[in-house]
Scaffold this motif. Sequence first.
Motif, PDB file in Angstrom:
ATOM      1  N   LYS A  45      -2.134 105.165 143.035  1.00 54.15           N
ATOM      2  CA  LYS A  45      -3.051 105.797 142.082  1.00 54.15           C
ATOM      3  C   LYS A  45      -2.341 106.005 140.750  1.00 54.15           C
ATOM      4  CE  LYS A  45      -6.280 109.621 141.473  1.00 54.15           C
ATOM      5  NZ  LYS A  45      -7.389 108.701 141.209  1.00 54.15           N
ATOM      6  N   VAL A  46      -3.097 105.802 139.673  1.00 54.94           N
ATOM      7  CA  VAL A  46      -2.602 106.053 138.317  1.00 54.94           C
ATOM      8  C   VAL A  46      -3.129 107.429 137.869  1.00 54.94           C
ATOM      9  CG1 VAL A  46      -2.544 105.252 135.938  1.00 54.94           C
ATOM     10  CG2 VAL A  46      -2.612 103.599 137.822  1.00 54.94           C
ATOM     11  N   HIS A  47      -2.258 108.297 137.475  1.00 56.35           N
ATOM     12  CA  HIS A  47      -2.639 109.669 137.096  1.00 56.35           C
ATOM     13  C   HIS A  47      -2.725 109.769 135.575  1.00 56.35           C
ATOM     14  CE1 HIS A  47      -2.029 111.062 141.233  1.00 56.35           C
ATOM     15  NE2 HIS A  47      -0.944 110.276 141.247  1.00 56.35           N
ATOM     16  N   LEU A  48      -3.843 109.253 135.054  1.00 56.34           N
ATOM     17  CA  LEU A  48      -4.014 109.326 133.597  1.00 56.34           C
ATOM     18  C   LEU A  48      -4.245 110.756 133.102  1.00 56.34           C
ATOM     19  CD1 LEU A  48      -6.250 106.201 132.808  1.00 56.34           C
ATOM     20  CD2 LEU A  48      -3.786 106.488 132.495  1.00 56.34           C
ATOM     21  N   GLU A  49      -4.639 111.657 133.993  1.00 55.72           N
ATOM     22  CA  GLU A  49      -4.875 113.043 133.541  1.00 55.72           C
ATOM     23  C   GLU A  49      -3.610 113.689 133.009  1.00 55.72           C
ATOM     24  OE1 GLU A  49      -4.092 112.952 137.963  1.00 55.72           O
ATOM     25  OE2 GLU A  49      -5.428 111.921 136.563  1.00 55.72           O
ATOM     26  N   ALA A  50      -2.452 113.148 133.365  1.00 58.00           N
ATOM     27  CA  ALA A  50      -1.206 113.720 132.856  1.00 58.00           C
ATOM     28  C   ALA A  50      -1.051 113.496 131.357  1.00 58.00           C
ATOM     29  CB  ALA A  50      -0.021 113.112 133.604  1.00 58.00           C
ATOM     30  N   LEU A  51      -1.774 112.485 130.800  1.00 61.16           N
ATOM     31  CA  LEU A  51      -1.694 112.283 129.354  1.00 61.16           C
ATOM     32  C   LEU A  51      -2.297 113.457 128.580  1.00 61.16           C
ATOM     33  CD1 LEU A  51      -2.665 108.496 129.033  1.00 61.16           C
ATOM     34  CD2 LEU A  51      -0.399 109.527 128.841  1.00 61.16           C
ATOM     35  N   ASN A  52      -3.255 114.146 129.218  1.00 66.69           N
ATOM     36  CA  ASN A  52      -3.897 115.321 128.599  1.00 66.69           C
ATOM     37  C   ASN A  52      -4.544 114.949 127.260  1.00 66.69           C
ATOM     38  OD1 ASN A  52      -4.740 117.959 128.455  1.00 66.69           O
ATOM     39  ND2 ASN A  52      -2.828 118.710 127.537  1.00 66.69           N
ATOM     40  N   VAL A  53      -5.234 113.778 127.255  1.00 64.21           N
ATOM     41  CA  VAL A  53      -5.932 113.336 126.055  1.00 64.21           C
ATOM     42  C   VAL A  53      -7.387 113.096 126.429  1.00 64.21           C
ATOM     43  CG1 VAL A  53      -3.926 112.345 124.927  1.00 64.21           C
ATOM     44  CG2 VAL A  53      -5.288 110.931 126.493  1.00 64.21           C
TER      45      VAL A  53
ATOM     46  N   TRP B 159       1.441  95.974 133.104  1.00 66.86           N
ATOM     47  CA  TRP B 159       0.764  96.406 131.864  1.00 66.86           C
ATOM     48  C   TRP B 159       0.154  95.183 131.202  1.00 66.86           C
ATOM     49  CZ3 TRP B 159       0.145 101.189 129.587  1.00 66.86           C
ATOM     50  CH2 TRP B 159       0.811 102.271 130.193  1.00 66.86           C
ATOM     51  N   MET B 160      -1.083  95.326 130.696  1.00 69.35           N
ATOM     52  CA  MET B 160      -1.770  94.218 130.056  1.00 69.35           C
ATOM     53  C   MET B 160      -2.556  94.736 128.859  1.00 69.35           C
ATOM     54  SD  MET B 160      -3.336  92.253 133.415  1.00 69.35           S
ATOM     55  CE  MET B 160      -3.902  90.870 132.438  1.00 69.35           C
ATOM     56  N   LYS B 161      -2.612  93.900 127.781  1.00 72.77           N
ATOM     57  CA  LYS B 161      -3.497  94.157 126.646  1.00 72.77           C
ATOM     58  C   LYS B 161      -4.365  92.921 126.489  1.00 72.77           C
ATOM     59  CE  LYS B 161      -3.839  95.260 121.748  1.00 72.77           C
ATOM     60  NZ  LYS B 161      -3.177  95.402 120.444  1.00 72.77           N
ATOM     61  N   GLY B 162      -5.603  93.059 126.835  1.00 71.42           N
ATOM     62  CA  GLY B 162      -6.478  91.896 126.903  1.00 71.42           C
ATOM     63  C   GLY B 162      -6.046  91.024 128.073  1.00 71.42           C
TER      64      GLY B 162
ATOM     65  N   ILE C 157      -3.545  99.105 133.157  1.00 74.01           N
ATOM     66  CA  ILE C 157      -2.446  99.291 134.108  1.00 74.01           C
ATOM     67  C   ILE C 157      -2.973  98.901 135.482  1.00 74.01           C
ATOM     68  CG2 ILE C 157      -0.724 100.897 135.011  1.00 74.01           C
ATOM     69  CD1 ILE C 157      -1.409 102.729 132.635  1.00 74.01           C
ATOM     70  N   VAL C 158      -2.223  98.053 136.204  1.00 76.93           N
ATOM     71  CA  VAL C 158      -2.622  97.592 137.533  1.00 76.93           C
ATOM     72  C   VAL C 158      -1.534  97.998 138.518  1.00 76.93           C
ATOM     73  CG1 VAL C 158      -3.232  95.618 138.983  1.00 76.93           C
ATOM     74  CG2 VAL C 158      -3.885  95.643 136.565  1.00 76.93           C
TER      75      VAL C 158
ATOM     76  N   THR D 220      -6.450 100.573 139.284  1.00 72.87           N
ATOM     77  CA  THR D 220      -6.317 100.158 137.887  1.00 72.87           C
ATOM     78  C   THR D 220      -6.760 101.299 136.982  1.00 72.87           C
ATOM     79  OG1 THR D 220      -8.540  99.210 137.839  1.00 72.87           O
ATOM     80  CG2 THR D 220      -6.740  97.733 138.422  1.00 72.87           C
ATOM     81  N   ALA D 221      -6.268 101.251 135.768  1.00 74.39           N
ATOM     82  CA  ALA D 221      -6.634 102.268 134.768  1.00 74.39           C
ATOM     83  C   ALA D 221      -6.474 101.669 133.383  1.00 74.39           C
ATOM     84  CB  ALA D 221      -5.778 103.520 134.905  1.00 74.39           C
ATOM     85  N   CYS D 222      -7.209 102.216 132.403  1.00 77.93           N
ATOM     86  CA  CYS D 222      -7.151 101.746 131.022  1.00 77.93           C
ATOM     87  C   CYS D 222      -6.785 102.893 130.098  1.00 77.93           C
ATOM     88  CB  CYS D 222      -8.482 101.136 130.595  1.00 77.93           C
ATOM     89  SG  CYS D 222      -8.867  99.571 131.380  1.00 77.93           S
ATOM     90  N   VAL D 223      -5.954 102.601 129.119  1.00 76.70           N
ATOM     91  CA  VAL D 223      -5.549 103.560 128.098  1.00 76.70           C
ATOM     92  C   VAL D 223      -5.858 102.947 126.743  1.00 76.70           C
ATOM     93  CG1 VAL D 223      -3.647 104.871 127.096  1.00 76.70           C
ATOM     94  CG2 VAL D 223      -3.731 104.504 129.559  1.00 76.70           C
ATOM     95  N   LYS D 224      -6.538 103.720 125.888  1.00 76.32           N
ATOM     96  CA  LYS D 224      -6.886 103.246 124.560  1.00 76.32           C
ATOM     97  C   LYS D 224      -5.891 103.822 123.563  1.00 76.32           C
ATOM     98  CE  LYS D 224     -10.642 103.029 121.186  1.00 76.32           C
ATOM     99  NZ  LYS D 224     -12.042 103.424 120.880  1.00 76.32           N
TER     100      LYS D 224
END
Length: 1311
Positions: free
Chosen positions: A676-684, A713-716, A753-754, A763-767
């Motif tokens: 699991k990707v924990h994007l909540e840690a970014l706090n954004v 990590w991938m961009k496009g 992110i994969v 998977t998760a995405c960050v902008k």
Amino acid sequence: MPEPTKKDDGQPEENVAPVSGDAPSENSVEIIPKEAKVATKDTEVIVTVTEPEAAVPIPAAKAPQPQPIIIVVTEIEPVEGEVTDTRPIVTEPVENGHNEPESTRAEKLVEVTEVKEEEPSTSKVPAPSLKKSAKTIVTPLKDKDDDVTASTPSPPPPAENGSTPKKLSIDLPNDSNPESTRGRKDSVWSLGDGQPPEDIDKQIDSPPLSTLLIEKPQGGSITVGGDITFVAKVEAKDLLRKPTIKWFKGKWMDLASKTGKHLQLKESFDRFSKIHTFEMHIIKAKENYAGNYRCEVTYKDKFDSCSFDLEVKEIPEGSQSIDIRSAFKRSSEGQDDAGELDFSGLLKHREHKQEETPDVDVWEILKNARPDQYEKIAFEYGITDLRGLLKRLKKTKKEEKKSEAFAKRLDPAYQADKGGKIRLIVDLADPTVELKWYKNGQEIRPTPKYIFEHKGTQRIMVINNCQMSDDAAYSVTAGEEKCTTELFVKELPVNIVKELEPVTTTVNERIELECEVSEEGAKVKWMKNGVEVPTGVRSRYRVKSEGTKHWLIIDDASKDDTGTYALMATGGTSQAHVKVDLKPLKILMDLQSATVMLGQPLKLNCEIYPGNVPGRWYKNGQLIQPNDRINILHKTKNHNLNIESSTIHDAGDYTFVPEGYTQTLSAKVHIIDPPKVHLEALNVQDNTVTIVAGNKLRLEIPISGEPAPRVVWMKGERVILDTGSRVHAETFADHTCLTIDVTEREDSGNYKIVLQNEAGEDTACVKVKVVDIPDPPEAPLVTDVGGDWCTMTWEPPRYDGGSPILGYFIERKKKQSSRWMRLNFDLCKETTFEPKKMIEGVPYEVRIFAVNAIGVSKPSEPSKSFIPLAVTSEPTMLVVDDVTDNTVTMKWRPPDTIGAAGLDGYQIEYCIEGTDEWIPANKELTEKTRYTITGLPAEAKILVRVKAINAAGASAPRTTQHSILVKEVIEPPKIRIPRHLKQTYIRKVGEVVNLVVPFVGKPRPKVTWLKEGQPIEQTISIRNSDCDSIMFIRKAERKHSGKYELSVQVENHIDTAMLDIQIVDLPGPPQAVKIEEVWGNNVALDWNPPKDSGNAPITGYTIQKADKKTMEWYTCVEHYHRTCITISDLVVGNEYFFRIYSENMVGLSESATPTKDSALIVKEGLQLKNPQYNDRDFTEPPTFTQPLINTFAIAGYNATLNCSVRANPRPKVIWMKNKITIIDDPRYRMFSNQGVCTLEIRKPSPFDGGVYTCKAVNDLGEAQVDCKLEVKGGFTFFELMKRGVPLHLIDKYMNESKTSEKSESEKKGSN
């Protein structure tokens, strides 16, 4: 209770040490150890208290000072009691009334009691040592301070020689200490002096000390017959009500019942300082007043006390004998000597009174009587201090006189049980004698409680249902004789009738303990394990009583309720043991092992019986505490452990342990964790990371999964490698990281992110958003301009920098200046703004700054220059001036604010009611503030509004509040006569008569003047207007006097008024002045009144005389009322002429009537030749030596104008305003004294301003001076209208005010 030691002859032994040369001068306590080792539990400690010899006097001044006590520790065989603590007792001094710390307060663990002397056969202590002094046992008390005492270090053990004493010095302060520690005669250390026998062995229960007294009474010394006051003060800042104070003498005598002529107690309270003041006044002190006193203050659970001493010194001339009975008797409240402090005063002076014999000697009676008769004899003579009396048994007995009224007296004392009945019997020698019974000095009347019986010569008083209030002194009087007795009411103890029974039960059951006592309503106390059971509102225990039965109820028993319960009454104690056991445990449902996905809820539950048994949960042997994530529930027999979101750490062995039981319930929990990707840690928000261009970006994102997942990590479609130069990715055990060294605008976008492992994929995405400052906005546009403001708008910038525009800053500058000024410090959120506080007529420019989260943009281009110009404020005071059938006349006041653009004129518009069309009334602007609207339809209703016009435009309109009816209204006429015209109007001949009579009425009234019913003369000018009529006479003559009738007529309505005008003139000279008689230096004159009185009554005459030689006239008498007079004190040899002036309210007559003949004052043989002198001419025309000066006055405050004139003869002074003479106007007062002329203007108003002239006229000429008076703070048009001032005067005042303001402004501009 221990009793006092007895001697062999049956009398009590005095607690006074025998005289010994080796006896120490201070009190000493000896404790002798039996062996060199520390005392065991069976060892008893004996404290020997030795007082100084009683025959040695103790000065009163030294009595309060503490004496050191020497304590010698000696171990001997036990006599009575035991020491439960083997540690020695350490006693520390107490200073200034404050207790030392717990470790040094060992003296509070000592209980002092008397030891009754045992028979020699059973005593383990040698008899001689017991007879020398009273023995006391020192026993450490078991209380809460035992732990503190245990922590106190013990002193070194004694030496091998057991007879070696230990000595400890103890200072006993005389204030703020318990009674047991005070070194005075009434303390526990000294058994006997001034203390009731029944109180010797009572434990003194002192409440806990606290600081209440802020000022304590201080000891003092006075002589016999003197006065002294003791003051105690208590601060009431933290007290809700008044504290309770008691004053004592000795140890137990309450002085509240002793107040009288010698003792007064006073209380006062200062509301400002919040202090209670208590005073005790001793008046005309006696010798027996000396001693120790005590002041006690209590408030709820707080207590404070202070002791002090009073020394009463004897009068040096000689000593007086002391009455034994008065020294030892009990004073009653109703007697004359109430209030005298008659207790133990004799003890202070016993060394001076040993050789004297009192008036009534009772010592011989006691000496010859048996010891069992002492108490009866003491009661017979009213002596209550039996112990003090027995110590001083030294005198002989006097024979008792036989009573003439009583054959048998009352016994000295009676005793009755509470609730019982007692009979008091006396036998009379004379049955006819009147008998009265008294209780504490108050006469007893027959009631159901007090019953009087007669049996022969016996008189009986029966007291039914004896209570504690009946414990008092009773007396009976037969004629002049009296006998007394005392009744003691004994309160029976409350016994236990039915004992408590032991109880054995289980938890959650009801426990009820029942006990029965011998008396209804008795007070009992419930105890548990020696501690009183709390019975408050929130207590688990309930107490119930019914008749003689008492219950202690526990509704829901627990295991903690196990113990020994007791009920304590005054006659005994009943105990019972209560045992509460647990109920047997049954497992209805055991715990079950579980496998849970990570993040899913975990629920463990079991069921046991009984259901009210609590328990604890454990994981891997560690106690689980409930928190926000873990919830532990217990409902009846169900026990649940709920974990909302499970984690890896929640896996393990779980155990439930019921409280109080050995059985346990266990289960195992397994947790599965996919990646699991924990994007909540970014706090954004929205997983969007914002960064300013040019900065470094490092994204660290936590990951989880077991086993560790592979990260991409991938961009496009492009994969970001960990070997990149500016942009690269890194992966660690618990997180992955994306790093961009220098961010650019092209780095904005979505990053993917994969994660992959054996358990699954995530998977998760960050902008990423790269932001910068915005571009500058376009030049602003000014859309509207006011007097000191403008309205500006602008468009947002084309590029906001990647961040929303937060607001704008606005700056302004004058066109000719280069200095920009910030207008707002808080961001402007809109694209419009209104700058204010600009100067009218000055060109300005404005510019804009855009602001986003990154910073502030560059400024925009300046706007086109603009000039602020403001329209005027709306006109004021718009009122209707006049209405006809086709016209309406309106009046208004100019606007309050005009501004730099000025005022070009006014636009008047009207609107017919029922329509919305406003019709202009004037084609061209009018500058006047009055306008007549013509051509209106009759009986129409219109609204009128007025606008002020200038270069900036039209102002807001001023509109009438109500519609106006175009119709002339008939108003009945009403004449408003001024106050000064309601009485006779008096003027002098030649003065101006100007009468203004206002009136009301519409249409314009017809005005008619008549004099005595005839038309007025041509010399009188009449001017009429719409609102008033003016009668003007330029030069008044006497023929103008008379009654004038003014009539005002409107159609059939008429109103009339009468005016009485009186024109007065100087009177004519008197007639027929002649000399009646001349004798000595006296001349008698006689004359007749003048023919012409000047149309005014004659007020007096002025008589003048002149010597024939000089013919200079001198006034003899002024304001003389008669027509005959005698002139005295004339010079002998002179020849006199006389003349007389007549006088009325106008003044003296213009000429005088002289005597035809002269009066010669003759003296025989004397001829005097008068010398000739040339007369000097002092006449001169008027000349002003001090002119008038221009003056400013404040409206409503009196103003004065002053000047000075010189002239001979005396000139006539005339005051004028604007060239019009001021005559009989109540607002003006004129004075002339010694050539100084004063005009006082009372409470001037703005229309009192103008040019004032002072004119002086005599026969030789005239002169005048002018000045200008300006009144500041005038009235507005509305205020003048409210005051009823005519409109033409208001117009005149307004025009003058405007003209004066313009002239002042021109002067200031020229300067």
